[in-house]
Enzyme design. Structure first.
Site, PDB file in Angstrom:
ATOM      1  N   SER A 143     -50.206   9.890  -6.406  1.00  0.00           N
ATOM      2  CA  SER A 143     -50.334   8.499  -6.004  1.00  0.00           C
ATOM      3  C   SER A 143     -50.982   7.714  -7.143  1.00  0.00           C
ATOM      4  O   SER A 143     -50.475   7.722  -8.257  1.00  0.00           O
ATOM      5  CB  SER A 143     -51.122   8.383  -4.686  1.00  0.00           C
ATOM      6  OG  SER A 143     -51.050   7.080  -4.159  1.00  0.00           O
ATOM      7  N   GLU A 248     -41.652   8.740  -7.417  1.00  0.00           N
ATOM      8  CA  GLU A 248     -41.816   8.660  -5.962  1.00  0.00           C
ATOM      9  C   GLU A 248     -42.459   7.321  -5.635  1.00  0.00           C
ATOM     10  O   GLU A 248     -43.047   6.668  -6.506  1.00  0.00           O
ATOM     11  CB  GLU A 248     -42.659   9.819  -5.443  1.00  0.00           C
ATOM     12  CG  GLU A 248     -44.088   9.882  -5.967  1.00  0.00           C
ATOM     13  CD  GLU A 248     -45.099   9.041  -5.177  1.00  0.00           C
ATOM     14  OE1 GLU A 248     -44.783   8.645  -4.028  1.00  0.00           O
ATOM     15  OE2 GLU A 248     -46.184   8.778  -5.709  1.00  0.00           O
ATOM     16  N   HIS A 318     -45.392  11.051  -1.175  1.00  0.00           N
ATOM     17  CA  HIS A 318     -46.339  10.908  -0.066  1.00  0.00           C
ATOM     18  C   HIS A 318     -45.757  11.598   1.168  1.00  0.00           C
ATOM     19  O   HIS A 318     -45.362  10.958   2.157  1.00  0.00           O
ATOM     20  CB  HIS A 318     -46.605   9.428   0.210  1.00  0.00           C
ATOM     21  CG  HIS A 318     -47.413   8.761  -0.860  1.00  0.00           C
ATOM     22  ND1 HIS A 318     -46.907   8.485  -2.109  1.00  0.00           N
ATOM     23  CD2 HIS A 318     -48.699   8.307  -0.863  1.00  0.00           C
ATOM     24  CE1 HIS A 318     -47.842   7.878  -2.833  1.00  0.00           C
ATOM     25  NE2 HIS A 318     -48.935   7.769  -2.105  1.00  0.00           N
TER      26      HIS A 318
END
Length: 348
Positions: A143, A248, A318
């Site tokens: 992230s 992502e 995630h």
């Protein structure tokens, strides 16, 4: 070339040199040779740090500690792990100091980010990259941690890890892939599971789709798209020459995804790639009030013109079950098979 254009070019070069002069940062014209962290072993000490957002309850710290202990490690909390400054896990100075201190501490074998969120861009120029290069060790997260794992790799050559954060769900799938790379030193094959149909006639989850077939080799760069795009133009953006890019995202409208990909394209990064692995784009939807391309159309538009192998659906992002990806390591993409092969061990 006119005089005005020549002066403009000189100004841009000077501006770039100024960026590279950030605290602890080295000019990154050439990609450093990979620097491998030591293989983690049971009994090693892992340090918990909070370089991004704060953790607002006590229980996640306990769960994270117990999970790492269950993997066989001792756990040390960095001095400012439980600090909070607004939404961040301490002031910029506290968060950067914890990372520098844990790299400096010879009794610490590896460093694990407690969580992602936001804030790593605020401290990326405050890290001591000379120290990190002198004392390489495991560092992982995902992230917002995308910022730090790519910056460390670009500035030092250290192989870092797009991996579960400490508060992640350490399920059997995630643990097996993490352990294979960082504890067992395997040159692992990353491939989504097949045949998991449940009560359905066909597999619906974690499917792979090939956008353009073929194989290619390159070093791995990437992570969260929004965070990666925010590094463009800085000395912390990865070297994309011949790289395999993995991406992502979560909770972004598709028009924002397009804008971020456009930033990568305009920077010249996409044209330099040897392959692309698209992970999970969780809850990335059109939004209200706007006509929108689909994600299929967006990915086709930006990646097919590159004429390199591209596949979508890799278990990166995630999600509960996730791969561990060694940033800076050499890998081979097989877009027809939907696999990513790590070519050699990424720990020493």
């Amino acid at each position: 070339m006119t005089l005005s254009r020549r002066l403009l070019g000189q100004s841009l070069i000077a501006a770039g040199a100024g960026l590279s002069a950030a605290v602890g940062a080295q000019p990154a014209a050439r990609r450093p040779a990979p620097l491998l962290p030591r293989r983690l072993q049971p009994g090693d000490t892992l340090a918990l740090v909070s370089p991004a957002k704060a953790t607002f309850e006590r229980e996640p710290y306990a769960i994270a500690t117990e999970a790492l202990q269950a993997l066989g490690f001792k756990v040390r909390e960095a001095p400012n792990l439980r600090a909070r400054w607004g939404k961040f896990g301490g002031t910029d100075e506290q968060r950067a100091a914890d990372l520098n201190a844990m790299f400096a501490d010879d009794s610490v074998a590896g460093i694990v980010a407690m969580t992602g969120g936001s804030g790593c861009n605020r401290i990326v120029d405050k890290l001591d990259y000379r120290l990190i290069a002198a004392k390489p060790k495991y560092f992982g997260g995902f992230s917002d941690i995308t910022c730090l794992i790519n910056a460390m790799q670009r500035q030092t050559g250290l192989v870092t890890f797009h991996a579960p954060v400490a508060e992640s769900e350490w399920n059997a799938f995630s643990v097996a892939h993490w352990r294979a790379l960082v504890m067992e030193g395997q040159a692992a094959l990353l491939k989504n599971p097949t045949g998991e149909r449940g009560d359905n006639l066909v597999q619906k989850d974690d499917r792979i789709s090939t956008l353009r077939g073929g194989r290619a080799r390159g070093h791995l760069v990437g992570g969260n798209l929004a965070v990666l795009a925010s590094l463009v133009g800085t000395p912390y953006f990865p070297d994309c020459r011949g790289a395999i890019l993995f991406l992502e995202e979560i909770n972004e409208y598709i028009y924002r995804v397009e804008r971020m990909l456009s930033t990568l394209r305009l920077s010249g990064a996409l044209a330099q790639l040897s392959g692309v692995v698209i992970g999970k784009f969780t809850k990335c939807e059109p939004g209200d009030g706007y006509a929108s391309h689909t994600l299929d159309e967006t990915f086709d538009d930006y990646f097919l013109p590159l004429n390199v192998p591209v596949y979508r659906g890799a278990m990166i992002g995630h999600i509960k079950r996730k791969f561990t990806i060694p940033v800076g390591a050499e890998a081979e993409i097989d877009a027809d098979a939907g696999t990513l092969k790590i070519l050699r061990p990424v720990v020493s």
